[in-house]
Write a protein that holds these residues in place. Structure first.
Motif, PDB file in Angstrom:
ATOM      1  N   ILE A 466      24.374  42.965  47.053  1.00  0.00           N
ATOM      2  CA  ILE A 466      24.567  41.528  46.871  1.00  0.00           C
ATOM      3  C   ILE A 466      24.716  41.249  45.378  1.00  0.00           C
ATOM      4  O   ILE A 466      24.408  42.102  44.543  1.00  0.00           O
ATOM      5  CB  ILE A 466      23.393  40.724  47.450  1.00  0.00           C
ATOM      6  N   THR A 467      25.195  40.062  45.047  1.00  0.00           N
ATOM      7  CA  THR A 467      25.391  39.711  43.644  1.00  0.00           C
ATOM      8  C   THR A 467      24.042  39.562  42.959  1.00  0.00           C
ATOM      9  O   THR A 467      23.230  38.710  43.363  1.00  0.00           O
ATOM     10  CB  THR A 467      26.173  38.401  43.518  1.00  0.00           C
ATOM     11  N   PRO A 468      23.743  40.379  41.964  1.00  0.00           N
ATOM     12  CA  PRO A 468      22.446  40.270  41.284  1.00  0.00           C
ATOM     13  C   PRO A 468      22.364  38.979  40.477  1.00  0.00           C
ATOM     14  O   PRO A 468      23.327  38.580  39.812  1.00  0.00           O
ATOM     15  CB  PRO A 468      22.412  41.505  40.377  1.00  0.00           C
ATOM     16  N   GLY A 469      21.222  38.329  40.546  1.00  0.00           N
ATOM     17  CA  GLY A 469      21.048  37.079  39.814  1.00  0.00           C
ATOM     18  C   GLY A 469      20.289  37.238  38.520  1.00  0.00           C
ATOM     19  O   GLY A 469      20.383  36.393  37.627  1.00  0.00           O
ATOM     20  N   THR A 470      19.539  38.323  38.382  1.00  0.00           N
ATOM     21  CA  THR A 470      18.723  38.547  37.184  1.00  0.00           C
ATOM     22  C   THR A 470      19.152  39.844  36.517  1.00  0.00           C
ATOM     23  O   THR A 470      19.257  40.877  37.185  1.00  0.00           O
ATOM     24  CB  THR A 470      17.230  38.636  37.547  1.00  0.00           C
ATOM     25  N   PRO A 471      19.422  39.824  35.217  1.00  0.00           N
ATOM     26  CA  PRO A 471      19.822  41.058  34.535  1.00  0.00           C
ATOM     27  C   PRO A 471      18.655  42.030  34.412  1.00  0.00           C
ATOM     28  O   PRO A 471      17.488  41.624  34.340  1.00  0.00           O
ATOM     29  CB  PRO A 471      20.293  40.571  33.157  1.00  0.00           C
ATOM     30  N   ILE A 472      18.979  43.307  34.408  1.00  0.00           N
ATOM     31  CA  ILE A 472      17.947  44.335  34.211  1.00  0.00           C
ATOM     32  C   ILE A 472      17.790  44.675  32.734  1.00  0.00           C
ATOM     33  O   ILE A 472      16.789  45.255  32.326  1.00  0.00           O
ATOM     34  CB  ILE A 472      18.290  45.604  35.002  1.00  0.00           C
ATOM     35  N   LYS A 473      18.785  44.326  31.947  1.00  0.00           N
ATOM     36  CA  LYS A 473      18.739  44.524  30.505  1.00  0.00           C
ATOM     37  C   LYS A 473      19.338  43.291  29.844  1.00  0.00           C
ATOM     38  O   LYS A 473      20.272  42.701  30.385  1.00  0.00           O
ATOM     39  CB  LYS A 473      19.543  45.766  30.089  1.00  0.00           C
ATOM     40  N   PRO A 474      18.818  42.894  28.683  1.00  0.00           N
ATOM     41  CA  PRO A 474      17.671  43.488  27.994  1.00  0.00           C
ATOM     42  C   PRO A 474      16.344  42.971  28.555  1.00  0.00           C
ATOM     43  O   PRO A 474      16.269  41.824  29.012  1.00  0.00           O
ATOM     44  CB  PRO A 474      17.866  43.025  26.551  1.00  0.00           C
ATOM     45  N   LYS A 475      15.332  43.823  28.504  1.00  0.00           N
ATOM     46  CA  LYS A 475      13.984  43.404  28.877  1.00  0.00           C
ATOM     47  C   LYS A 475      13.318  42.874  27.609  1.00  0.00           C
ATOM     48  O   LYS A 475      12.762  43.632  26.820  1.00  0.00           O
ATOM     49  CB  LYS A 475      13.213  44.584  29.464  1.00  0.00           C
ATOM     50  N   LYS A 476      13.404  41.560  27.459  1.00  0.00           N
ATOM     51  CA  LYS A 476      13.057  40.951  26.179  1.00  0.00           C
ATOM     52  C   LYS A 476      11.608  41.203  25.794  1.00  0.00           C
ATOM     53  O   LYS A 476      11.324  41.641  24.674  1.00  0.00           O
ATOM     54  CB  LYS A 476      13.352  39.450  26.231  1.00  0.00           C
ATOM     55  N   ALA A 477      10.695  40.908  26.703  1.00  0.00           N
ATOM     56  CA  ALA A 477       9.275  41.089  26.359  1.00  0.00           C
ATOM     57  C   ALA A 477       8.959  42.548  26.048  1.00  0.00           C
ATOM     58  O   ALA A 477       8.276  42.861  25.074  1.00  0.00           O
ATOM     59  CB  ALA A 477       8.402  40.592  27.510  1.00  0.00           C
ATOM     60  N   GLN A 478       9.498  43.451  26.866  1.00  0.00           N
ATOM     61  CA  GLN A 478       9.246  44.875  26.647  1.00  0.00           C
ATOM     62  C   GLN A 478       9.854  45.341  25.341  1.00  0.00           C
ATOM     63  O   GLN A 478       9.232  46.084  24.575  1.00  0.00           O
ATOM     64  CB  GLN A 478       9.815  45.669  27.816  1.00  0.00           C
ATOM     65  N   ASN A 479      11.099  44.909  25.069  1.00  0.00           N
ATOM     66  CA  ASN A 479      11.755  45.328  23.827  1.00  0.00           C
ATOM     67  C   ASN A 479      11.014  44.821  22.600  1.00  0.00           C
ATOM     68  O   ASN A 479      10.835  45.558  21.616  1.00  0.00           O
ATOM     69  CB  ASN A 479      13.200  44.829  23.809  1.00  0.00           C
ATOM     70  N   LEU A 480      10.593  43.557  22.651  1.00  0.00           N
ATOM     71  CA  LEU A 480       9.872  43.005  21.498  1.00  0.00           C
ATOM     72  C   LEU A 480       8.531  43.705  21.309  1.00  0.00           C
ATOM     73  O   LEU A 480       8.125  43.979  20.170  1.00  0.00           O
ATOM     74  CB  LEU A 480       9.664  41.510  21.688  1.00  0.00           C
ATOM     75  N   LEU A 481       7.849  44.012  22.409  1.00  0.00           N
ATOM     76  CA  LEU A 481       6.578  44.723  22.294  1.00  0.00           C
ATOM     77  C   LEU A 481       6.790  46.119  21.723  1.00  0.00           C
ATOM     78  O   LEU A 481       6.057  46.557  20.828  1.00  0.00           O
ATOM     79  CB  LEU A 481       5.903  44.802  23.662  1.00  0.00           C
ATOM     80  N   LEU A 482       7.819  46.819  22.232  1.00  0.00           N
ATOM     81  CA  LEU A 482       8.108  48.152  21.702  1.00  0.00           C
ATOM     82  C   LEU A 482       8.541  48.075  20.245  1.00  0.00           C
ATOM     83  O   LEU A 482       8.186  48.941  19.433  1.00  0.00           O
ATOM     84  CB  LEU A 482       9.199  48.818  22.548  1.00  0.00           C
ATOM     85  N   GLY A 483       9.335  47.047  19.907  1.00  0.00           N
ATOM     86  CA  GLY A 483       9.732  46.879  18.513  1.00  0.00           C
ATOM     87  C   GLY A 483       8.541  46.665  17.614  1.00  0.00           C
ATOM     88  O   GLY A 483       8.479  47.202  16.505  1.00  0.00           O
ATOM     89  N   LEU A 484       7.562  45.866  18.100  1.00  0.00           N
ATOM     90  CA  LEU A 484       6.342  45.649  17.318  1.00  0.00           C
ATOM     91  C   LEU A 484       5.553  46.942  17.168  1.00  0.00           C
ATOM     92  O   LEU A 484       5.077  47.265  16.070  1.00  0.00           O
ATOM     93  CB  LEU A 484       5.500  44.572  17.995  1.00  0.00           C
TER      94      LEU A 484
END
Length: 807
Positions: A466-484
């Motif tokens: 089916i047409t996905p409604g939510t992107p799998i990337k970017p994972k903003k919270a995870q990316n920001l936490l990993l960046g920190l």
């Protein structure tokens, strides 16, 4: 009186094992806060920009169930596959190139549309080009009309919507053209193989769980609709491929029978017409008993020959399919000749080995010896089956030859009949044989068709994409936490690496170990002058022992005075020389404040600025540079004219004077010696502010006429080798070095968290001590025995620059 004895450096104490604690680690981070914050901000901002500027990626997925479907019934068992591939084999088939090619062809993924005008809508139904660089610009010229130009801007041609446009290897069919005149887009025909490879790289197919038979197929794209269409079309192509593969034998049998029936249908019609015509013309309607029996035998033999030919064709199909399966390493068991006990036994053995291999693959890989041994047994069984089919094909060929010979015998008997009866018998034979064969083929065609229709796929679609409604990337919270986290890790790593590379003397313990000299005092950071004050007041602020006599800094100078008094009790200490390794370590500030401290005891003190190259004492006491020491030594003025009144009781100043061309010779002259010997009787202390030892030779010259020498060392600035070189230089001339004074000129000492190995608290309202204790001049007395937290102490040491940034 000149000193004749030298204060030899004390033996370097044996380094004691330092306690490593979190406080010291935190002090390193605070000391290297710039590189720490730079790394942290660079990584975190970079990750944040990547995260928020990245185009969202969507994933569409579908679930498939791979089940075991065994053929049931004799006919289905003959014409269908009775074994299934393991799930890992199904996954490889799913991701095969042939399936990807079908998806690219159906969705036209190699048609790349870019640089499209906003609001321009259209549909491309056909696009082909033989050009080396198939890049074109399509522009709307009027309602339902457009023009095509190549990448060089050359006109290819003009076309109308809904009409196929063909021009020299170029074809384009556009419909539903809607937009404004002048709207355009770029159309490119990407290399088909490259698009297929790119599609296969983004296809993911894994088994959900262990031995569940559930395959999850997914595809990622920045276009959610495209991701859904690709997955669904890939699943359809996969299902079609599995059905086609499983019905290969039945399909080929049906095709062969269709070919035979198409030719036979016309022959049957002609033979019946010829028979009726002959009967009407010759007047002969029936044959005698002998001729009728002979025709019946001929018809049966013809039918037998057709049946043998059909069986022979089916065996050939089975043999060829088995050969291809063996070549590809696929487990395959043909359905033909299953009534043969030997073939049936081998098929059962093959199915058993397949199940055994499938079980082994759950624990081992294809390269394992046990799996290889099982595969060898499978190949051995398939080779035996192939040999049986080869033998069966040989037997059918021999049987076909025998039937043909028997037909020859019956045909000879036909030729012995009377002419009229023979012709009628011939026509009757042709008509009957064609009718019987046609009836036989109809029966076999229906059997093969049923077998083909009954062959179903062993793949069930559990969940379509089916047409996905939510992107799998970017994972903003995870990316920001990993960046920190990575920013902190990099910042800490760089801070400690910079600390490792820093070979400067950072505290009193390191200074004592490197120099082998006692520590006389540690001078805390002296805050800069208040910019609101006027010029003279700002200069006077440097004399903190005068402006803030109750401050911790003033107390540190009192400690210096006390330690000097006890450093050499039996030695006269009238002429005290202050020097350093390099310029700018704060020796002038320390010497001037030391002079003020000595004068506060009621002693008469004379401070002399002997740094003739870079003098600064006159600024501390708000006097002019000239006249001064250089004019006094050259005899241009008298001592009374050179002496400046500092306004501090008991403290006089001799400024540097005019900068001479030969400072070293002037300071080492007999006039300098006489000047000091003359006035040492008039003053209790003569403080000499000498130039740095490693910069010029002035200081070593002055040490010969000094009672004691005090070395000023700025925390975190002087390399260990430079400090040791200064010690060797002074030791070579037997300079009477009394000890060291650590000066925290820039505040770096505070960032190291301790002075002389002990934790201090500095600031207005505090004295100095060992992390806890009483303030000497605090308006509010601390409670006795109340310990000061090290972490609170650490926060006191955070540079004001950092605090201001976060306010």
């Amino acid at each position: 009186m000149n000193p004749t004895s030298n204060m030899q450096p004390s033996a370097s104490p044996r380094p004691q094992e330092e306690e490593i604690n979190l406080f010291e680690y935190a002090a390193v981070i605070i000391r290297r806060w710039k590189i720490f914050l730079l790394a942290l901000c660079a990584v975190f901002i970079g990750v944040a920009l990547y995260t928020f500027l990245m185009k969202p990626v969507y994933e569409a997925s579908s679930s498939l169930h791979v089940k075991d479907v065994k053929g049931k019934g004799e006919l289905l068992g003959e014409l269908s596959l009775n074994t299934t591939n393991p799930v890992n084999a199904e996954i490889e088939i799913f991701k095969s190139r042939s399936n990807a090619e079908k998806v690219v062809e159906r969705l036209h993924l190699n048609w790349l549309i870019t640089k499209k005008s906003d609001g321009f809508k259209f549909k491309i139904l056909e696009f082909a080009s033989t050009a080396k660089e198939p890049v074109y610009r399509i522009k709307m010229t009027a309602a339902d009309t457009f023009e095509v130009k190549d990448d060089n801007g050359d006109l290819i041609g003009k076309g109308n919507a809904g009409v196929l446009m063909k021009k020299d290897g170029f074809s384009l069919l556009i419909t539903d053209l809607k937009g404004e005149i002048g709207d355009s887009f770029q159309l490119e025909l990407a290399p088909f193989d490259n698009v297929v490879d790119g599609l296969r790289n983004n296809i993911k197919a894994i088994e959900q769980g262990r031995q569940t038979g559930i395959i999850r197929a997914s595809y990622t794209s920045t276009d959610p609709v495209l991701a859904r269409d690709i997955v669904n079309n890939l699943v359809l192509a996969y299902l079609e491929q599995t059905v086609v593969f499983k019905t290969e034998e039945a399909s080929r049998t049906v095709s062969f029978i269709d070919e035979q029936m198409n030719g036979l249908r016309g022959e049957l019609d002609n033979s019946e017409k010829n028979l009726q015509t002959y009967k009407s013309t010759a007047g002969v309607i029936n044959l005698d008993g002998e001729a009728t029996a002979l025709i019946g035998k001929l018809s049966e033999m013809e039918k037998s020959r057709t049946e043998v030919a059909l069986q022979k064709q089916q065996v050939e199909f089975a043999r060829d399919s088995l050969k291809r399966a063996i070549k590809k390493g696929v487990i395959y068991s043909p359905g033909i000749m299953r009534n043969d006990p030997l073939v049936a036994g081998l098929a059962a053995k093959l199915a058993e080995l397949e199940v055994q291999k499938k079980g082994l693959l759950t624990e081992y890989t294809e390269a394992h010896q046990t799996v290889k041994a099982t595969q060898s047994q499978i190949e051995e069984v398939q080779n035996k089956m192939l040999a049986i089919y080869e033998t069966g094909l040989t037997n059918l060929t021999r049987q076909e030859k025998d039937v043909t010979q028997q037909l020859s015998v019956y045909e000879k008997q036909m030729r012995r009949l009377p002419d009229v009866e023979r012709d009628l018998a011939r026509l009757t034979r042709v008509s009957k044989v064609n009718a019987d064969i046609y009836t036989f083929l109809l029966q076999k065609h229906e059997e093969a068709r049923i077998a083909k229709a009954s062959t179903i796929s062993n793949i069930d679609i559990v969940d379509p994409a089916i047409t996905p409604g939510t992107p799998i990337k970017p994972k903003k919270a995870q990316n920001l936490l990993l960046g920190l986290i990575f920013g902190l890790a990099l910042g800490i790593g760089l801070a400690f690496f910079q600390e490792y590379l820093d070979d400067t003397i950072k505290n009193a313990d390191e200074a004592k170990r490197a120099m082998g000299l006692p520590l006389l005092a540690t001078i805390p950071h002296i805050p800069g002058p208040d910019p609101k004050l006027n010029g003279s007041a700002r200069k006077a602020e440097a004399l903190i022992t005068r402006s803030e006599p109750k401050s911790a800094v003033a107390e540190a100078f009192r400690s210096l005075r006390t330690n000097l008094h006890f450093s050499a009790i039996n030695k006269e200490k009238k002429i005290i020389l202050f020097t350093s390794s390099f310029p700018g370590e704060g020796k002038s500030i320390i010497s001037s404040n030391a002079a003020v401290i000595f004068s506060q005891t009621g002693a008469r003190v004379l401070i002399v600025d002997c740094d003739l190259r870079r003098s600064s004492l006159h600024k501390q006491f708000s006097h002019s540079k000239t006249p001064g020491l250089s004019e006094l030594l050259t005899g241009d003025i008298t001592f009374a004219e050179a002496k400046h009144n500092t306004g501090i009781p008991g403290l006089d100043l001799i400024s540097a004077g005019t900068t001479p061309p030969n400072p070293s010779e002037l300071l080492g002259s007999e006039a300098m010696r006489r000047f000091l010997l003359t006035h040492r009787e008039n003053y209790d202390y003569i403080i000499i502010d000498a130039p740095p030892v490693l910069a010029v030779t002035d200081a070593p010259v002055l040490t010969t006429i000094s009672d004691i020498v005090i070395l000023i060392m700025e925390a975190g600035r002087v390399p260990i080798k430079a400090a040791q070189h200064m010690r060797e230089t002074l030791a070579s001339i037997q300079a009477p070095v009394a000890g060291l004074v650590i000066n925290d000129k820039t505040g770096k000492g505070e960032s190291y968290g301790y002075y002389g190995g002990r934790y201090y608290r500095y600031g207005k309202g505090y004295g100095y001590g060992y992390g806890y204790g009483y303030g000497y001049y605090s308006d509010e007395e601390q409670q006795p025995g109340k310990k000061v937290s090290r972490w609170k102490t650490l926060l006191k040491f955070i540079p004001e620059k950092i605090k201001k940034r976060f306010k």
